[in-house]
Design a protein around this motif. Structure first.
Motif, PDB file in Angstrom:
ATOM      1  N   GLY A  87      32.941  -0.655   8.870  1.00 28.85           N
ATOM      2  CA  GLY A  87      32.920  -2.068   9.204  1.00 28.85           C
ATOM      3  C   GLY A  87      31.550  -2.699   9.247  1.00 28.85           C
ATOM      4  N   ASP A  88      30.492  -1.942   8.927  1.00 34.90           N
ATOM      5  CA  ASP A  88      29.125  -2.469   8.963  1.00 34.90           C
ATOM      6  C   ASP A  88      28.744  -2.926   7.558  1.00 34.90           C
ATOM      7  OD1 ASP A  88      26.387  -2.952   9.208  1.00 34.90           O
ATOM      8  OD2 ASP A  88      26.111  -1.335  10.653  1.00 34.90           O
ATOM      9  N   SER A  89      28.478  -4.229   7.403  1.00 32.36           N
ATOM     10  CA  SER A  89      28.155  -4.761   6.080  1.00 32.36           C
ATOM     11  C   SER A  89      26.730  -4.446   5.651  1.00 32.36           C
ATOM     12  CB  SER A  89      28.376  -6.275   6.048  1.00 32.36           C
ATOM     13  OG  SER A  89      27.569  -6.916   7.014  1.00 32.36           O
ATOM     14  N   ASP A  90      25.885  -3.961   6.576  1.00 34.60           N
ATOM     15  CA  ASP A  90      24.518  -3.554   6.232  1.00 34.60           C
ATOM     16  C   ASP A  90      24.134  -2.334   7.065  1.00 34.60           C
ATOM     17  OD1 ASP A  90      21.994  -3.306   5.266  1.00 34.60           O
ATOM     18  OD2 ASP A  90      21.171  -5.032   6.352  1.00 34.60           O
ATOM     19  N   PRO A  91      24.657  -1.158   6.676  1.00 34.25           N
ATOM     20  CA  PRO A  91      24.418   0.038   7.491  1.00 34.25           C
ATOM     21  C   PRO A  91      23.040   0.649   7.301  1.00 34.25           C
ATOM     22  CG  PRO A  91      25.678   0.623   5.554  1.00 34.25           C
ATOM     23  CD  PRO A  91      25.525  -0.884   5.530  1.00 34.25           C
ATOM     24  N   SER A  92      22.246   0.109   6.386  1.00 40.21           N
ATOM     25  CA  SER A  92      20.969   0.748   6.065  1.00 40.21           C
ATOM     26  C   SER A  92      20.041   0.832   7.271  1.00 40.21           C
ATOM     27  CB  SER A  92      20.280   0.013   4.914  1.00 40.21           C
ATOM     28  OG  SER A  92      20.008  -1.331   5.248  1.00 40.21           O
ATOM     29  N   ALA A  93      20.075  -0.147   8.156  1.00 34.86           N
ATOM     30  CA  ALA A  93      19.160  -0.136   9.293  1.00 34.86           C
ATOM     31  C   ALA A  93      19.323   1.119  10.138  1.00 34.86           C
ATOM     32  CB  ALA A  93      19.384  -1.385  10.142  1.00 34.86           C
ATOM     33  N   ALA A 126      25.074  -3.367   1.270  1.00 36.38           N
ATOM     34  CA  ALA A 126      25.672  -2.366   2.156  1.00 36.38           C
ATOM     35  C   ALA A 126      25.108  -0.978   1.860  1.00 36.38           C
ATOM     36  CB  ALA A 126      27.191  -2.407   2.035  1.00 36.38           C
ATOM     37  N   VAL A 127      25.982  -0.020   1.538  1.00 34.89           N
ATOM     38  CA  VAL A 127      25.541   1.361   1.354  1.00 34.89           C
ATOM     39  C   VAL A 127      24.668   1.530   0.114  1.00 34.89           C
ATOM     40  CG1 VAL A 127      27.501   2.171  -0.021  1.00 34.89           C
ATOM     41  CG2 VAL A 127      26.373   3.746   1.573  1.00 34.89           C
ATOM     42  N   GLY A 128      24.646   0.545  -0.764  1.00 33.97           N
ATOM     43  CA  GLY A 128      23.788   0.620  -1.948  1.00 33.97           C
ATOM     44  C   GLY A 128      22.314   0.733  -1.609  1.00 33.97           C
ATOM     45  N   ARG A 129      21.909   0.175  -0.484  1.00 35.97           N
ATOM     46  CA  ARG A 129      20.507   0.276  -0.058  1.00 35.97           C
ATOM     47  C   ARG A 129      20.176   1.698   0.399  1.00 35.97           C
ATOM     48  NH1 ARG A 129      22.313  -4.702   2.341  1.00 35.97           N
ATOM     49  NH2 ARG A 129      21.529  -6.479   1.153  1.00 35.97           N
ATOM     50  N   VAL A 130      21.143   2.347   1.003  1.00 37.93           N
ATOM     51  CA  VAL A 130      20.948   3.741   1.408  1.00 37.93           C
ATOM     52  C   VAL A 130      20.894   4.632   0.168  1.00 37.93           C
ATOM     53  CG1 VAL A 130      21.789   5.598   2.882  1.00 37.93           C
ATOM     54  CG2 VAL A 130      22.193   3.217   3.530  1.00 37.93           C
TER      55      VAL A 130
END
Length: 283
Positions: free
Chosen positions: A75-81, A112-116
């Motif tokens: 449910g996190d739209s930006d989990p990279s942080a 989202a997970v693309g940054r990770v």
């Protein structure tokens, strides 16, 4: 079977892919630390409490670990942080291989997970990003699609006639097992699909045929879908899912790959065979 080899931390060890991955690892005799927010017991594994948003839980989870399977916080739209801070800590604690659960719809460097995904090769020499298409289990388990089928005989999407290479979570776990345990890590993003691309009209027909209960696909706009999902999850994540449906309608997921066959040595399971087994299992 006696345990051997490095310890693997499975984040989300009670979830759809994490649970199956942990089961494969323990069945093969690997040491597994099963991470979840409640430290739920997992057969053959050592449970440990882990919460992405509580850094105080991270040290114990990482103690003595050399490999990690990573399921992003739901449910996190930006989990990279939260994920990148954890991954830097994992590297410093001695983790050498990281396998990330991503999505076929989100490329390296995407939202989202693309940054990770983009950061993973800079953090670890041994890595993989699993990019599965939509799970077959979404249509039978704890998911709005499955709820709609059970409660109304309806699967509601904004995908139009777009097709998806639905994949069984068991096949995802089989690839995860190899990515974690093979001598050489993939060091690549791996797009995982089933053997065929299906529209949700096709899905409804197969469910009707296999279960004997009439199911239909209700086509709605992305805006309507976002409104419905926003009642179930954070609005930012609902918006992301609605846009992914729009992309499916435009043909973004109309593909199949040979990755499951190539990595595991066996073909992926087709949706009809999956649903027949689920129907038999549930009686």
């Amino acid at each position: 079977m006696s345990e051997s080899g490095p310890t693997t931390l499975v984040v989300g060890a009670t979830g759809t892919t994490g649970g199956r991955t942990a089961a494969r690892l323990t069945a093969a005799g690997h040491r597994v630390r099963a991470a979840s927010r409640t430290a739920t017991a997992v057969p053959g594994a050592r449970p440990v409490r882990f919460d992405w948003y509580e850094p105080a839980t991270h040290a114990a989870a990482l103690d003595g670990v050399e490999r990690v399977y990573l399921v992003p916080p739901p449910g996190d739209s930006d989990p990279s942080a939260v994920m990148l801070a954890f991954l830097r800590r994992a590297r410093d604690a001695g983790v050498r291989r990281a396998v990330l659960l991503g999505s076929s719809a989100i490329p390296e460097g995407g939202p989202a997970v693309g940054r990770v995904h983009r950061a993973l090769p800079q953090l670890f020499d041994q890595w993989a990003v699993l990019r599965p298409s939509w799970f077959m289990q979404n249509l039978t388990g704890a998911h709005p699609h499955a709820d709609g089928i059970r409660e109304e005989g309806v699967v509601e999407t904004a995908t139009g006639s777009g097709q998806v290479g639905f994949v069984d979570a068991e096949d995802i776990a089989a690839v995860a097992f190899h990515a974690l345990t093979d001598e050489h890590a993939p060091n690549a993003g791996l797009v995982l699909t089933g053997p065929e691309a299906l529209s949700y009209d096709d899905v409804a027909r197969v469910v009707t045929d296999v279960t004997g209960r009439r199911v239909v696909h209700r086509r709605v706009s992305p805006e309507r879908l976002r409104e419905r999902l926003a009642a179930l999850m954070p609005v930012e994540f609902a918006s992301l899912l609605a846009e992914l449906d729009r992309a499916i309608a435009d043909g973004a997921e109309d593909r199949v790959t040979d990755t499951v066959q190539r990595v595991t040595g066996r073909p992926p399971r087709a949706f009809r065979a999956f649903l027949q087994e689920e129907t038999r299992r549930r009686g």
